[in-house]
Design a protein around this motif. Structure first.
Motif, PDB file in Angstrom:
ATOM      1  N   GLU A  76       0.824  -1.204   0.000  1.00  0.00           N
ATOM      2  CA  GLU A  76       0.000   0.000   0.000  1.00  0.00           C
ATOM      3  C   GLU A  76       0.860   1.256   0.000  1.00  0.00           C
ATOM      4  O   GLU A  76       0.539   2.233  -0.686  1.00  0.00           O
ATOM      5  CB  GLU A  76      -0.952   0.001   1.204  1.00  0.00           C
ATOM      6  CG  GLU A  76      -2.027  -1.068   1.130  1.00  0.00           C
ATOM      7  CD  GLU A  76      -1.527  -2.488   1.453  1.00  0.00           C
ATOM      8  OE1 GLU A  76      -0.453  -2.651   2.090  1.00  0.00           O
ATOM      9  OE2 GLU A  76      -2.205  -3.443   1.036  1.00  0.00           O
ATOM     10  N   GLU A  77       1.955   1.237   0.761  1.00  0.00           N
ATOM     11  CA  GLU A  77       2.856   2.393   0.778  1.00  0.00           C
ATOM     12  C   GLU A  77       3.527   2.578  -0.581  1.00  0.00           C
ATOM     13  O   GLU A  77       3.679   3.716  -1.051  1.00  0.00           O
ATOM     14  CB  GLU A  77       3.912   2.231   1.878  1.00  0.00           C
ATOM     15  CG  GLU A  77       3.336   2.393   3.265  1.00  0.00           C
ATOM     16  CD  GLU A  77       4.305   1.999   4.373  1.00  0.00           C
ATOM     17  OE1 GLU A  77       4.265   2.664   5.424  1.00  0.00           O
ATOM     18  OE2 GLU A  77       5.098   1.044   4.200  1.00  0.00           O
ATOM     19  N   ILE A  78       3.914   1.484  -1.208  1.00  0.00           N
ATOM     20  CA  ILE A  78       4.509   1.575  -2.547  1.00  0.00           C
ATOM     21  C   ILE A  78       3.523   2.212  -3.511  1.00  0.00           C
ATOM     22  O   ILE A  78       3.862   3.130  -4.265  1.00  0.00           O
ATOM     23  CB  ILE A  78       4.967   0.190  -3.036  1.00  0.00           C
ATOM     24  CG1 ILE A  78       6.169  -0.282  -2.208  1.00  0.00           C
ATOM     25  CG2 ILE A  78       5.306   0.222  -4.532  1.00  0.00           C
ATOM     26  CD1 ILE A  78       6.551  -1.733  -2.422  1.00  0.00           C
ATOM     27  N   ARG A  79       2.277   1.750  -3.472  1.00  0.00           N
ATOM     28  CA  ARG A  79       1.256   2.322  -4.345  1.00  0.00           C
ATOM     29  C   ARG A  79       1.102   3.816  -4.091  1.00  0.00           C
ATOM     30  O   ARG A  79       1.060   4.624  -5.022  1.00  0.00           O
ATOM     31  CB  ARG A  79      -0.078   1.617  -4.145  1.00  0.00           C
ATOM     32  CG  ARG A  79      -1.172   2.183  -5.077  1.00  0.00           C
ATOM     33  CD  ARG A  79      -2.560   1.638  -4.792  1.00  0.00           C
ATOM     34  NE  ARG A  79      -2.927   1.937  -3.419  1.00  0.00           N
ATOM     35  CZ  ARG A  79      -3.436   1.038  -2.571  1.00  0.00           C
ATOM     36  NH1 ARG A  79      -3.654  -0.201  -2.931  1.00  0.00           N
ATOM     37  NH2 ARG A  79      -3.746   1.394  -1.345  1.00  0.00           N
ATOM     38  N   GLU A  80       1.028   4.220  -2.835  1.00  0.00           N
ATOM     39  CA  GLU A  80       0.812   5.633  -2.515  1.00  0.00           C
ATOM     40  C   GLU A  80       2.011   6.497  -2.915  1.00  0.00           C
ATOM     41  O   GLU A  80       1.825   7.631  -3.367  1.00  0.00           O
ATOM     42  CB  GLU A  80       0.492   5.804  -1.031  1.00  0.00           C
ATOM     43  CG  GLU A  80      -0.885   5.272  -0.672  1.00  0.00           C
ATOM     44  CD  GLU A  80      -1.984   5.855  -1.552  1.00  0.00           C
ATOM     45  OE1 GLU A  80      -2.042   7.092  -1.742  1.00  0.00           O
ATOM     46  OE2 GLU A  80      -2.796   5.062  -2.079  1.00  0.00           O
ATOM     47  N   ILE A  81       3.211   5.981  -2.770  1.00  0.00           N
ATOM     48  CA  ILE A  81       4.396   6.717  -3.226  1.00  0.00           C
ATOM     49  C   ILE A  81       4.293   6.978  -4.725  1.00  0.00           C
ATOM     50  O   ILE A  81       4.542   8.089  -5.202  1.00  0.00           O
ATOM     51  CB  ILE A  81       5.687   5.926  -2.905  1.00  0.00           C
ATOM     52  CG1 ILE A  81       5.929   5.905  -1.399  1.00  0.00           C
ATOM     53  CG2 ILE A  81       6.894   6.511  -3.647  1.00  0.00           C
ATOM     54  CD1 ILE A  81       6.938   4.851  -0.961  1.00  0.00           C
ATOM     55  N   LEU A  82       3.899   5.945  -5.471  1.00  0.00           N
ATOM     56  CA  LEU A  82       3.843   6.067  -6.931  1.00  0.00           C
ATOM     57  C   LEU A  82       2.662   6.909  -7.393  1.00  0.00           C
ATOM     58  O   LEU A  82       2.777   7.677  -8.351  1.00  0.00           O
ATOM     59  CB  LEU A  82       3.852   4.680  -7.560  1.00  0.00           C
ATOM     60  CG  LEU A  82       5.107   3.857  -7.202  1.00  0.00           C
ATOM     61  CD1 LEU A  82       5.020   2.474  -7.805  1.00  0.00           C
ATOM     62  CD2 LEU A  82       6.381   4.581  -7.612  1.00  0.00           C
ATOM     63  N   VAL A  83       1.521   6.815  -6.705  1.00  0.00           N
ATOM     64  CA  VAL A  83       0.397   7.693  -7.030  1.00  0.00           C
ATOM     65  C   VAL A  83       0.771   9.140  -6.715  1.00  0.00           C
ATOM     66  O   VAL A  83       0.485  10.059  -7.494  1.00  0.00           O
ATOM     67  CB  VAL A  83      -0.891   7.263  -6.280  1.00  0.00           C
ATOM     68  CG1 VAL A  83      -1.979   8.325  -6.400  1.00  0.00           C
ATOM     69  CG2 VAL A  83      -1.397   5.924  -6.818  1.00  0.00           C
ATOM     70  N   HIS A  84       1.458   9.347  -5.604  1.00  0.00           N
ATOM     71  CA  HIS A  84       1.894  10.693  -5.215  1.00  0.00           C
ATOM     72  C   HIS A  84       2.849  11.274  -6.267  1.00  0.00           C
ATOM     73  O   HIS A  84       2.866  12.495  -6.483  1.00  0.00           O
ATOM     74  CB  HIS A  84       2.564  10.635  -3.834  1.00  0.00           C
ATOM     75  CG  HIS A  84       2.877  11.963  -3.250  1.00  0.00           C
ATOM     76  ND1 HIS A  84       1.913  12.799  -2.742  1.00  0.00           N
ATOM     77  CD2 HIS A  84       4.058  12.609  -3.096  1.00  0.00           C
ATOM     78  CE1 HIS A  84       2.471  13.898  -2.284  1.00  0.00           C
ATOM     79  NE2 HIS A  84       3.769  13.817  -2.501  1.00  0.00           N
ATOM     80  N   SER A  85       3.599  10.412  -6.937  1.00  0.00           N
ATOM     81  CA  SER A  85       4.548  10.892  -7.952  1.00  0.00           C
ATOM     82  C   SER A  85       3.841  11.633  -9.082  1.00  0.00           C
ATOM     83  O   SER A  85       4.439  12.487  -9.743  1.00  0.00           O
ATOM     84  CB  SER A  85       5.368   9.731  -8.509  1.00  0.00           C
ATOM     85  OG  SER A  85       4.590   8.912  -9.367  1.00  0.00           O
ATOM     86  N   PHE A  86       2.571  11.335  -9.301  1.00  0.00           N
ATOM     87  CA  PHE A  86       1.797  12.013 -10.339  1.00  0.00           C
ATOM     88  C   PHE A  86       1.851  13.532 -10.186  1.00  0.00           C
ATOM     89  O   PHE A  86       2.026  14.257 -11.152  1.00  0.00           O
ATOM     90  CB  PHE A  86       0.348  11.510 -10.311  1.00  0.00           C
ATOM     91  CG  PHE A  86      -0.648  12.484 -10.870  1.00  0.00           C
ATOM     92  CD1 PHE A  86      -0.666  12.770 -12.228  1.00  0.00           C
ATOM     93  CD2 PHE A  86      -1.547  13.125 -10.050  1.00  0.00           C
ATOM     94  CE1 PHE A  86      -1.582  13.682 -12.746  1.00  0.00           C
ATOM     95  CE2 PHE A  86      -2.462  14.021 -10.560  1.00  0.00           C
ATOM     96  CZ  PHE A  86      -2.484  14.302 -11.911  1.00  0.00           C
ATOM     97  N   LEU A  87       1.713  13.998  -8.963  1.00  0.00           N
ATOM     98  CA  LEU A  87       1.690  15.442  -8.719  1.00  0.00           C
ATOM     99  C   LEU A  87       2.957  16.143  -9.180  1.00  0.00           C
ATOM    100  O   LEU A  87       2.900  17.251  -9.695  1.00  0.00           O
ATOM    101  CB  LEU A  87       1.532  15.710  -7.217  1.00  0.00           C
ATOM    102  CG  LEU A  87       0.125  15.781  -6.682  1.00  0.00           C
ATOM    103  CD1 LEU A  87       0.147  15.935  -5.176  1.00  0.00           C
ATOM    104  CD2 LEU A  87      -0.655  16.897  -7.325  1.00  0.00           C
ATOM    105  N   TYR A  88       4.087  15.506  -9.007  1.00  0.00           N
ATOM    106  CA  TYR A  88       5.365  16.158  -9.241  1.00  0.00           C
ATOM    107  C   TYR A  88       6.093  15.643 -10.477  1.00  0.00           C
ATOM    108  O   TYR A  88       6.998  16.310 -10.971  1.00  0.00           O
ATOM    109  CB  TYR A  88       6.251  16.010  -7.999  1.00  0.00           C
ATOM    110  CG  TYR A  88       5.580  16.622  -6.805  1.00  0.00           C
ATOM    111  CD1 TYR A  88       5.616  17.990  -6.598  1.00  0.00           C
ATOM    112  CD2 TYR A  88       4.840  15.839  -5.927  1.00  0.00           C
ATOM    113  CE1 TYR A  88       4.953  18.569  -5.527  1.00  0.00           C
ATOM    114  CE2 TYR A  88       4.181  16.409  -4.854  1.00  0.00           C
ATOM    115  CZ  TYR A  88       4.235  17.773  -4.661  1.00  0.00           C
ATOM    116  OH  TYR A  88       3.570  18.337  -3.605  1.00  0.00           O
TER     117      TYR A  88
END
Length: 110
Positions: A76-88
């Motif tokens: 879940e943390e891996i997914r959230e890190i990668l989804v968060h990458s979208f912003l930047y």
């Protein structure tokens, strides 16, 4: 990232041609840098995933997803890190990174 056994395996698997690169990666990257005080290996794994996503380096990201799981980062943390990458980093970086991570997570049964 994978302990001394993992480092030894990488050294053993290096060809004569790639041996100098493997020596540098093992000594400097996973020796000197990953062993510095100040950040836990779990935190280093999370930061590394974000940087590899930003750079669009899916083959290396796959290697580091395995390492992140070994270092205690959750799926879940891996997914959230990668989804968060979208912003930047943008949509293509997020999509490619999520696909690469999912491939590895499925392979290892995570």
């Amino acid at each position: 990232m994978f302990g001394s056994a993992g480092a030894e395996q990488q050294i053993d698997n290096a060809s004569e041609f790639t041996q100098p690169m493997q020596d540098i990666v093992t000594r400097i990257c996973f020796g000197e840098i990953w062993q510095r005080p100040g950040l836990a290996t779990r935190e280093r794994s999370m930061i590394t995933l974000a940087m590899l996503a930003a750079l669009g380096k899916e083959p290396e990201l796959k290697v580091h997803v395995r390492g992140a799981i070994a270092n205690g980062v959750t799926k879940e943390e891996i997914r959230e890190i990668l989804v968060h990458s979208f912003l930047y980093c943008g949509i293509p970086a997020m999509v490619g990174s999520l696909r690469a991570a999912e491939t590895v997570l499925n392979e290892i049964g995570a």
